[in-house]
Design an enzyme around this catalytic site. Sequence first.
Site, short mmCIF file in Angstrom:
data_model
loop_
_atom_site.label_atom_id
_atom_site.label_comp_id
_atom_site.label_asym_id
_atom_site.label_seq_id
_atom_site.Cartn_x
_atom_site.Cartn_y
_atom_site.Cartn_z
CD GLU A 1 7.87 -11.45 -5.88
OE1 GLU A 1 7.65 -12.54 -4.87
OE2 GLU A 1 6.67 -11.92 -6.92
CD GLU B 1 -2.70 -1.56 2.38
OE1 GLU B 1 -2.78 -0.50 3.28
OE2 GLU B 1 -4.01 -2.23 2.38
N PRO B 2 0.63 2.97 -0.27
CG PRO B 2 -1.12 4.04 -0.68
CD PRO B 2 -1.40 3.06 -0.57
CD GLN C 1 32.72 1.55 -18.77
OE1 GLN C 1 30.81 1.95 -18.28
NE2 GLN C 1 33.49 2.12 -18.66
CD GLN D 1 45.50 -9.76 -19.20
OE1 GLN D 1 45.94 -9.02 -18.37
NE2 GLN D 1 45.79 -11.40 -18.97
N GLY E 1 4.79 -0.34 2.77
CA GLY E 1 5.94 -1.50 1.80
C GLY E 1 7.06 -2.54 2.60
N GLY F 1 29.77 3.71 -25.73
CA GLY F 1 29.51 4.99 -25.97
C GLY F 1 27.66 4.49 -27.22
N1 CAA Z 1 5.96 -18.13 6.24
C1 CAA Z 1 5.47 -18.50 6.56
N2 CAA Z 1 4.75 -17.49 8.04
C2 CAA Z 1 5.57 -15.87 8.43
C3 CAA Z 1 7.14 -16.53 7.08
C4 CAA Z 1 6.99 -17.43 6.24
N3 CAA Z 1 8.25 -16.59 5.51
N4 CAA Z 1 7.44 -15.07 7.49
C5 CAA Z 1 6.89 -14.45 9.05
N5 CAA Z 1 6.01 -15.37 8.77
C6 CAA Z 1 4.95 -15.30 10.06
C7 CAA Z 1 5.11 -15.57 11.64
O1 CAA Z 1 5.66 -16.50 11.94
C8 CAA Z 1 4.75 -14.52 12.19
O2 CAA Z 1 3.59 -15.29 12.17
P1 CAA Z 1 2.95 -15.51 14.44
O3 CAA Z 1 2.49 -14.01 14.74
O4 CAA Z 1 2.67 -15.93 14.01
O5 CAA Z 1 4.23 -16.07 14.94
C9 CAA Z 1 4.47 -13.46 10.75
O6 CAA Z 1 4.11 -14.30 9.82
C10 CAA Z 1 4.31 -11.98 11.48
O7 CAA Z 1 5.81 -11.95 11.08
P2 CAA Z 1 7.30 -11.06 10.90
O8 CAA Z 1 6.72 -10.92 12.43
O9 CAA Z 1 7.88 -11.29 10.71
O10 CAA Z 1 6.46 -9.83 10.60
P3 CAA Z 1 7.13 -7.95 10.14
O11 CAA Z 1 5.56 -7.65 10.48
O12 CAA Z 1 8.44 -8.25 10.87
O13 CAA Z 1 7.61 -8.05 8.73
C11 CAA Z 1 8.66 -8.68 6.61
C12 CAA Z 1 8.54 -9.24 8.15
C13 CAA Z 1 9.66 -9.57 6.17
C14 CAA Z 1 9.51 -7.40 6.62
C15 CAA Z 1 7.46 -8.81 5.35
O14 CAA Z 1 6.92 -7.87 5.76
C16 CAA Z 1 8.33 -8.52 4.64
O15 CAA Z 1 9.03 -9.45 3.51
N6 CAA Z 1 8.44 -7.10 3.90
C17 CAA Z 1 8.87 -6.57 2.22
C18 CAA Z 1 7.06 -6.97 1.77
C19 CAA Z 1 7.67 -7.38 0.27
O16 CAA Z 1 8.65 -7.96 0.24
N7 CAA Z 1 6.15 -7.03 -0.60
C20 CAA Z 1 6.33 -7.96 -2.16
C21 CAA Z 1 5.39 -6.83 -3.06
S1 CAA Z 1 5.04 -8.09 -3.51
C22 CAA Z 1 5.69 -7.69 -4.64
O17 CAA Z 1 6.70 -6.50 -4.74
C23 CAA Z 1 5.44 -8.29 -6.35
C24 CAA Z 1 5.47 -7.26 -7.81
O18 CAA Z 1 4.39 -6.58 -8.16
C25 CAA Z 1 5.90 -8.25 -8.52
#
Ligand code: CAA
Length: 387
Positions: free
Chosen positions: A371, A129-130, A344, A281, A133, A348
């Site tokens: 991701e 979301e905005p 590179q 080289q 991220g 140019g």
């Molecule tokens: N698999 C399953 N569950 C998981 C997990 C995993 N890999 N990692 C964490 N969890 C669970 C945890 O166990 C926890 O559950 P419980 O509370 O039951 O223990 C819950 O998820 C929350 O985990 P965290 O406390 O670790 O969560 P956090 O808020 O600290 O965030 C983070 C973790 C890794 C930072 C995560 O927010 C993240 O990956 N952020 C990046 C977001 C992202 O990748 N966005 C991509 C958008 S999609 C995109 O870009 C696609 C596109 O356009 C092509």
Amino acid sequence: MSFPLYAPAEEHDMLRETVRALADEKIAPHAAEIDETEEFSWDVYKALVAADLHAVHVPEQYGGAGADALATVIVIEEVARACASSSLIPAVNKLGTVPLLLSASEELKSRYLAPVARGEAMFSYALSEPEAGSDAAAMKTRAVADGDSYVLNGTKMWITNAGVSEYYTLMAVTDPSAGARGISAFVVEKSDEGVSFGPKEKKLGIKGSPTRQVILDNVRIPADRMVGAPGTGFKTALATLDHTRITIAAQALGIAQGALDFAIGYVKERKQFGRPIADFQGLQFMIADMSMKLEAARQLTYHAAAKSERAMAGEPQKDLTFLSSAAKCAASDAAMEITTDAVQLLGGYGYTKDFPVERMMRDAKITQIYEGTNQIQRMVMARQLLK
Ligand code: CAA
């Protein structure tokens, strides 16, 4: 210690040859135009559908090709070698549908995976979301239960292939008091009343893949469109990324391979000081380093893909989270370095749109960002190592 799981099966090599031939013939010639016009290519989509390469990962029981995770990586890699934007067709179809494969009811899987397999619909993934991220759990989009329905309001951002996809796996807050455990996943359809899309983001690269907001204004959907149980949406979203960060690694490998192949061809032809510049080289060492980084990232990615396949088959892999982040991070960092070096090597000329390497360098950049940024990948890896 973790041992490589995959063997380079003959089927995988044959698949690579098939996809490369199709990409060289039907995708590469349009890549510059797709970048220039910033339009999603329905012609490329149709070519991928005709060859059954648009969503290869969908299991056979839902009408798909049933390709394993390594085969899916190879498809994405080879399409990306020609056109990064086009590689988001198989990649995002996987990203949108893995939440269903992991967590949805059989009914929901059959209803939504079959049209994707048939090439009638694409599937996007709506987490960010905005204001949410990297901190995805800070999302504000709400889904409120009302009888047999949920009513959704909010704005999702950076949604790849938004507008061209029919279906969206969309994460929303169902219990604001429960933090990450109060987030649920839903299937939202483009045709649902109240769904609209923001303008296309004007991006540095992957210009042939629309990136738009998905805006939800009192969108009422049947409660059976929830993916898994209430409150499990965030876990499903993160578990999905464990599988799909590997596909971004694949995209990065493909972009880098495209740039490397082009640069090698160029340095053998281009003459300065009376001989091909490949004789120098300094340039030979650059080519060697580019290739070494690419192959190292490829091995890591294929290893992660083999783990992903096992996990999907119901054999949990403790190191999948680490390996998928490592593969995505290593491959995207390598792709950025390799494409920059390819520019590179062309001097140019590399800096102009007369040659494809500047596009590849722009396209590579996103793989370090989406991701999960590579800073988030390093955080994920460190958490796994230190827990
Ligand atoms: N698999 C399953 N569950 C998981 C997990 C995993 N890999 N990692 C964490 N969890 C669970 C945890 O166990 C926890 O559950 P419980 O509370 O039951 O223990 C819950 O998820 C929350 O985990 P965290 O406390 O670790 O969560 P956090 O808020 O600290 O965030 C983070 C973790 C890794 C930072 C995560 O927010 C993240 O990956 N952020 C990046 C977001 C992202 O990748 N966005 C991509 C958008 S999609 C995109 O870009 C696609 C596109 O356009 C092509």
